[in-house]
Design an enzyme around this catalytic site. Structure first.
Site, mmCIF file in Angstrom:
data_model
loop_
_atom_site.group_PDB
_atom_site.id
_atom_site.type_symbol
_atom_site.label_atom_id
_atom_site.label_comp_id
_atom_site.label_asym_id
_atom_site.label_seq_id
_atom_site.Cartn_x
_atom_site.Cartn_y
_atom_site.Cartn_z
ATOM 1 N N TYR A 152 1.093 -1.425 0.350
ATOM 2 C CA TYR A 152 -0.466 0.338 -0.175
ATOM 3 C C TYR A 152 0.766 1.001 0.264
ATOM 4 O O TYR A 152 1.137 2.332 -0.838
ATOM 5 C CB TYR A 152 -1.122 -0.147 1.105
ATOM 6 N N ALA A 154 3.654 1.395 -0.634
ATOM 7 C CA ALA A 154 4.900 1.822 -1.613
ATOM 8 C C ALA A 154 4.220 2.453 -3.389
ATOM 9 O O ALA A 154 5.006 3.102 -3.700
ATOM 10 C CB ALA A 154 5.289 0.085 -2.529
ATOM 11 N N SER A 155 2.975 2.072 -3.383
ATOM 12 C CA SER A 155 2.090 2.362 -4.485
ATOM 13 C C SER A 155 1.707 3.988 -3.622
ATOM 14 O O SER A 155 1.816 4.436 -4.988
ATOM 15 C CB SER A 155 0.152 1.620 -4.359
ATOM 16 N N LYS A 156 1.078 4.492 -2.702
ATOM 17 C CA LYS A 156 0.841 5.579 -2.353
ATOM 18 C C LYS A 156 2.156 6.829 -2.720
ATOM 19 O O LYS A 156 1.993 7.626 -3.124
ATOM 20 C CB LYS A 156 0.713 6.228 -0.849
ATOM 21 N N ILE A 185 -9.066 8.259 7.211
ATOM 22 C CA ILE A 185 -10.678 9.069 7.457
ATOM 23 C C ILE A 185 -11.331 8.209 8.116
ATOM 24 O O ILE A 185 -11.570 7.189 8.250
ATOM 25 C CB ILE A 185 -10.650 9.307 6.087
ATOM 26 N N THR A 187 -14.412 7.087 8.014
ATOM 27 C CA THR A 187 -15.432 6.438 6.595
ATOM 28 C C THR A 187 -16.063 5.577 7.270
ATOM 29 O O THR A 187 -15.519 4.415 8.737
ATOM 30 C CB THR A 187 -14.446 5.887 5.720
HETATM 31 N N1 NAP Z 1 -9.415 5.745 4.339
HETATM 32 C C1 NAP Z 1 -8.634 5.803 4.793
HETATM 33 O O1 NAP Z 1 -8.669 6.640 5.768
HETATM 34 C C2 NAP Z 1 -7.973 6.887 3.608
HETATM 35 C C3 NAP Z 1 -6.502 7.066 4.036
HETATM 36 C C4 NAP Z 1 -5.808 7.738 3.175
HETATM 37 C C5 NAP Z 1 -5.784 7.748 1.562
HETATM 38 N N2 NAP Z 1 -6.789 6.810 1.184
HETATM 39 C C6 NAP Z 1 -7.235 6.843 -0.310
HETATM 40 O O2 NAP Z 1 -8.412 7.754 -0.040
HETATM 41 C C7 NAP Z 1 -9.204 7.342 -1.600
HETATM 42 C C8 NAP Z 1 -10.669 7.163 -1.266
HETATM 43 O O3 NAP Z 1 -10.278 6.031 -0.132
HETATM 44 P P1 NAP Z 1 -12.212 5.903 0.700
HETATM 45 O O4 NAP Z 1 -11.996 5.123 2.005
HETATM 46 O O5 NAP Z 1 -12.860 6.723 0.101
HETATM 47 O O6 NAP Z 1 -12.394 4.592 -0.321
HETATM 48 P P2 NAP Z 1 -13.320 3.842 -1.499
HETATM 49 O O7 NAP Z 1 -14.874 4.184 -0.320
HETATM 50 O O8 NAP Z 1 -13.806 2.072 -1.275
HETATM 51 O O9 NAP Z 1 -13.250 4.625 -2.664
HETATM 52 C C9 NAP Z 1 -12.453 3.970 -3.736
HETATM 53 C C10 NAP Z 1 -13.291 4.121 -4.736
HETATM 54 O O10 NAP Z 1 -12.503 3.478 -5.585
HETATM 55 C C11 NAP Z 1 -12.352 3.128 -6.296
HETATM 56 N N3 NAP Z 1 -11.968 2.185 -7.246
HETATM 57 C C12 NAP Z 1 -11.332 1.030 -7.047
HETATM 58 N N4 NAP Z 1 -10.180 1.453 -7.997
HETATM 59 C C13 NAP Z 1 -10.333 1.240 -8.608
HETATM 60 C C14 NAP Z 1 -10.532 0.915 -10.642
HETATM 61 N N5 NAP Z 1 -10.161 0.383 -11.046
HETATM 62 N N6 NAP Z 1 -11.585 1.856 -11.628
HETATM 63 C C15 NAP Z 1 -12.788 2.343 -10.667
HETATM 64 N N7 NAP Z 1 -12.511 3.163 -9.538
HETATM 65 C C16 NAP Z 1 -11.810 2.480 -8.482
HETATM 66 C C17 NAP Z 1 -13.751 1.998 -5.849
HETATM 67 O O11 NAP Z 1 -14.455 1.623 -6.433
HETATM 68 P P3 NAP Z 1 -15.300 -0.216 -6.941
HETATM 69 O O12 NAP Z 1 -15.250 -0.819 -5.483
HETATM 70 O O13 NAP Z 1 -16.048 0.180 -7.396
HETATM 71 O O14 NAP Z 1 -13.605 -0.585 -7.111
HETATM 72 C C18 NAP Z 1 -14.253 3.014 -4.786
HETATM 73 O O15 NAP Z 1 -15.418 3.733 -5.156
HETATM 74 C C19 NAP Z 1 -8.013 6.233 -1.990
HETATM 75 O O16 NAP Z 1 -7.570 6.405 -2.568
HETATM 76 C C20 NAP Z 1 -7.404 5.741 -0.426
HETATM 77 O O17 NAP Z 1 -6.554 4.764 -0.957
HETATM 78 C C21 NAP Z 1 -7.916 6.736 2.133
#
Ligand code: NAP
Length: 234
Positions: A152, A154-156, A185, A187
């Protein structure tokens, strides 16, 4: 902050927790929002974003042909693109010993390749207009990996390097590229996964969306290639 009236903003992962908060914020500021994702939006979200807004599901943003088709569909309706907000991503935690090598591919596809591909698909439109904003979502955790966090983080970290390289490549234009680096976050998924956590230390999606809105605004024109930590007060 100036209005986003008449502006068109694309939000990848727009049906997710943070993506929908970002979409709401941009819409409230007057922008037309195009939300792209794989699974369909909830009925509530679809009912909320009618009118000029565009909701496209079934789009795998790790595939350039999918992304380019989706962007063409959006521009056929909106005639312009002003900003791309790369929110799509995902999370897995597993150690190298017990985990699967494929998880590294998965994290790179979900977090980095989606941002690379969506940016490449949108770039011709931004370059044609000579102005634009790209905001990528990295992660505060990418600064240093803990156990199970290799793939995770590394990708970020790659998302930050993409931000820097693309910002430098577009430096001659009024096109900025920046990242935000959220902490944990607040969520529904995180609440379910960490029931004993002190959620007051987590950052609210709406507060992150405020920072994103600033970065896509005209006022952020001097911010380019930056990675902004957005941790709330945690
Ligand atoms: N949640 C945290 O605590 C946190 C902390 C730091 C950073 N982040 C980053 O913030 C962003 C949003 O997080 P979130 O918690 O809101 O996650 P989330 O609710 O799972 O939303 C991520 C969305 O990305 C979509 N997605 C993933 N791969 C995809 C692809 N190949 N093509 C199209 N859509 C794709 C997913 O759709 P599908 O489900 O349909 O695949 C999902 O709707 C992410 O980049 C996450 O890594 C989150």
């Amino acid at each position: 902050m100036s209005s986003m009236q008449g502006r068109v903003v694309i939000v990848t992962g727009g049906f997710g927790a943070l993506g929908s908060a970002v979409a709401r914020k941009c819409s409230a500021a007057g922008a037309t929002v195009a939300m792209l994702g794989r699974a369909p939006p909830s009925a509530t979200l679809a009912a909320e974003f009618t009118g000029p807004h565009v909701l496209l599901s079934g789009v795998d943003l790790a595939r350039l042909d999918d992304a380019s088709k989706a962007i063409a569909t959006v521009t056929a309706r909106t005639a312009r693109i002003d900003a791309l907000i790369n929110v799509a991503g995902g999370f897995r935690s597993e150690t190298l010993e017990h985990g699967d090598v494929a998880t590294w591919d998965l994290m790179f596809h979900m977090n980095l390749k989606t941002a690379v591909v969506a940016s490449k698909a949108v770039l011709p439109y931004l370059l044609a207009s000579g102005r634009g904003r790209i905001v990528n979502v990295g992660a505060g955790a990418a600064a240093r990996a803990g156990a199970g966090m290799g793939a995770y983080t590394a990708s970020k970290a790659g998302v930050e390097r993409l931000t820097e390289s693309l910002a430098a490549e577009l430096g001659a234009h009024d096109i900025t590229v920046n990242s935000i680096l959220p902490g944990v976050i607040d969520t529904p998924q995180n609440r379910a996964d960490m029931p004993d956590a002190d959620v007051k230390r987590w950052v609210q999606p709406d507060a992150i969306a405020d920072v994103v809105l600033f970065l896509v605004s005209d006022e952020a024109r001097a911010v380019n290639g930056a990675s902004v930590r957005v941790f709330g007060r945690g």
